[in-house]
Design an enzyme around this catalytic site. Structure first.
Site, PDB file in Angstrom:
ATOM      1  CG  ASP A 160      -1.838   1.197   1.232  1.00  0.00           C
ATOM      2  OD1 ASP A 160      -1.640   2.094   2.076  1.00  0.00           O
ATOM      3  OD2 ASP A 160      -2.700   1.284   0.344  1.00  0.00           O
TER       4      ASP A 160
ATOM      5  CE  LYS B 171      -1.725   5.026   1.007  1.00  0.00           C
ATOM      6  NZ  LYS B 171      -1.858   4.790   2.454  1.00  0.00           N
TER       7      LYS B 171
HETATM    8  N1  LIG Z   1      -4.975   1.072   4.142  1.00  0.00           N
HETATM    9  C1  LIG Z   1      -4.551   2.420   3.819  1.00  0.00           C
HETATM   10  C2  LIG Z   1      -5.776   3.263   3.538  1.00  0.00           C
HETATM   11  C3  LIG Z   1      -5.386   4.589   3.037  1.00  0.00           C
HETATM   12  O1  LIG Z   1      -4.717   4.689   1.984  1.00  0.00           O
HETATM   13  C4  LIG Z   1      -3.759   3.017   4.998  1.00  0.00           C
HETATM   14  O2  LIG Z   1      -3.810   2.412   6.072  1.00  0.00           O
HETATM   15  O3  LIG Z   1      -3.135   4.071   4.813  1.00  0.00           O
END
Ligand SMILES: N[C@@H](CC=O)C(=O)O
Ligand code: NDP
Ligand code: NA
Length: 380
Positions: free
Chosen positions: A238, A242
């Site tokens: 994740d 980003k």
């Molecule tokens: N699972 C992600 C949700 C937001 O992007 C996080 O915990 O940051």
């Protein structure tokens, strides 16, 4: 004054973020009713949908109930294919906006075709923007607000995705403005995951103590911070997604979120778990490994935090655990706080800093609703 054309809106995904978005949409509908007629014409889950073919607009509360009430005939309708649904959607009156509140890569893969139909997209779904670089180029080469959009893209949809990084925090809009006003971004670093921020400031708090790692993961899921599958947070992907999005916005042609070092916190023994629930059931078996990491940091008067960084000049991107002095701003984060430091030519040694909740349904939905307003302003 001629009545404004309506804005026909389709929402896919009515989980935490999708439902929080609907609450904010209802507020927007009443606040803007004299200026803009926003009609919810479709809501869709993974197995069923409700499409208002009259285009007059669904009552939000009724539609949610029907979708959640498996027994209702409406809720049970045969699920029209997504692409087919979009062909129909494109015939709705006025401007059409698709709000994708899923994390489905297949939905994200359909974005260029959706944009080509003149449908705009606002979404917190990171998948489309963090798959291959050529997919990134397809999306922004099709969108009417793409960096090189010309006459050919004029009738296409717009696309905005603020909540893909830092939830509702103005991370992408700030980075875009830095770049568009001619500043030179040299480094971006910080805490980019609300889940990992919460995990480490509750498992390894500055004041000492803290709960078991696996118990904190369960709490993060209950609080609605994690991805639909928490393994997408714990494997570092994740954050990698980003950073891929941020790096691409600075002009780096990052091929994928796995084209740079990403530290995973998934125990090797659990990599073969077939489901999130099996993974969560077995995670406590490996708490001692995280306890050892915590003990080693504590021994040197530090705490561990999960961070990421982009060095634009060297094109180096990395994601993983680091130790911080307890006095460091990253050590002091609370809840699901993100902290993003933009080092640029204009800001010099004192970075532009954005800090605040980086996860949670309502703060994420705010970013999506803000993007919807960006589309509305472009239509004026
Ligand atoms: N699972 C992600 C949700 C937001 O992007 C996080 O915990 O940051
Ligand atoms: N939670 C947060 O703090 C943040 C989340 N995001 C992003 O927001 C998105 C949604 O997150 P969240 O609401 O927490 O997730 P949830 O798991 O709560 O909800 C996901 C929803 O998507 C639906 N869905 C899945 N696949 C499809 C499909 N193919 N067609 C239609 N609906 C589908 C699911 O439907 P069903 O129930 O029928 O399976 C479910 O309603 C994700 O992309 C996430 O990364 C971004 C920033 C922060
Ligand atoms: Na954001």
């Amino acid at each position: 004054m001629p009545p404004q054309k309506p804005l026909s809106l389709a929402l896919i995904g009515i989980g935490g973020v999708g439902q929080a978005f609907l609450t904010q949409l209802a507020l927007l509908q009443s606040r803007l009713k004299s200026k803009l007629d926003i009609r919810l014409v479709l809501i869709r889950r993974s197995t069923t949908q409700i499409l208002d073919s009259s285009w007059r607009g669904l009552d939000i509360a009724t539609a949610i109930k029907q979708l959640q009430d498996k027994s209702s005939s409406e809720g049970k309708g045969k699920l029209l294919g997504f692409e087919e649904t979009c062909v129909h959607l494109a015939t709705a009156p006025g401007h059409v906006v698709l709000v994708d509140c899923t994390s489905d890569p297949q939905v994200a893969g359909a974005y260029p075709g959706v944009l080509n139909k003149g449908i705009s997209i606002v979404t917190p779904n990171k998948k489309a923007f963090s798959s291959s670089f050529s997919d990134w180029q397809d999306i922004f080469g099709t969108a009417a607000n793409g960096p090189n959009a010309g006459e050919k893209e004029k009738g296409n949809g717009f696309i905005f995705h603020e909540s893909t990084v830092g939830a509702g925090l103005p991370v992408l809009s700030t980075l875009t403005e830095l770049i568009e006003t001619g500043d030179e971004v040299t480094r971006i670093e910080g805490v980019f995951s609300g889940t990992m921020s919460f995990l480490f400031n509750s498992f390894n708090p500055v004041a000492g103590g803290g709960g078991s790692f696996s118990a904190e993961v369960g709490k993060a899921k209950e609080l609605g911070y994690t991805e639909p599958d928490p393994r997408d947070d714990l494997n570092g992907l994740d954050v990698a997604r980003k950073l891929t999005i941020l790096a691409r916005l600075t002009g780096l042609e990052i091929e994928s979120p796995t084209s740079f070092p990403v530290q995973s916190l998934i125990p090797k023994e659990l990599e073969s778990c077939s489901s999130a629930s099996e993974f969560m059931d077995r995670l406590p078996e490996f708490d001692s490994r995280m306890d050892d990491l915590k003990a080693s940091a504590t021994a040197s008067g530090k705490v561990i935090r999960f961070v990421g960084s982009i060095d634009v000049a060297t094109k180096k991107v990395k994601v993983g655990l680091e130790e911080f002095e307890t006095s460091h701003p990253i050590a002091a984060l609370k809840g699901s706080d993100n902290i993003i430091n933009f080092y640029t030519k204009r800001y010099g040694a004192n970075p532009l800093i954005i800090q605040g909740a980086g996860a949670g349904a309502e703060v994420t939905a705010m970013g999506v609703t803000g993007d919807l307003l960006r589309v509305v302003r472009l239509l004026r």
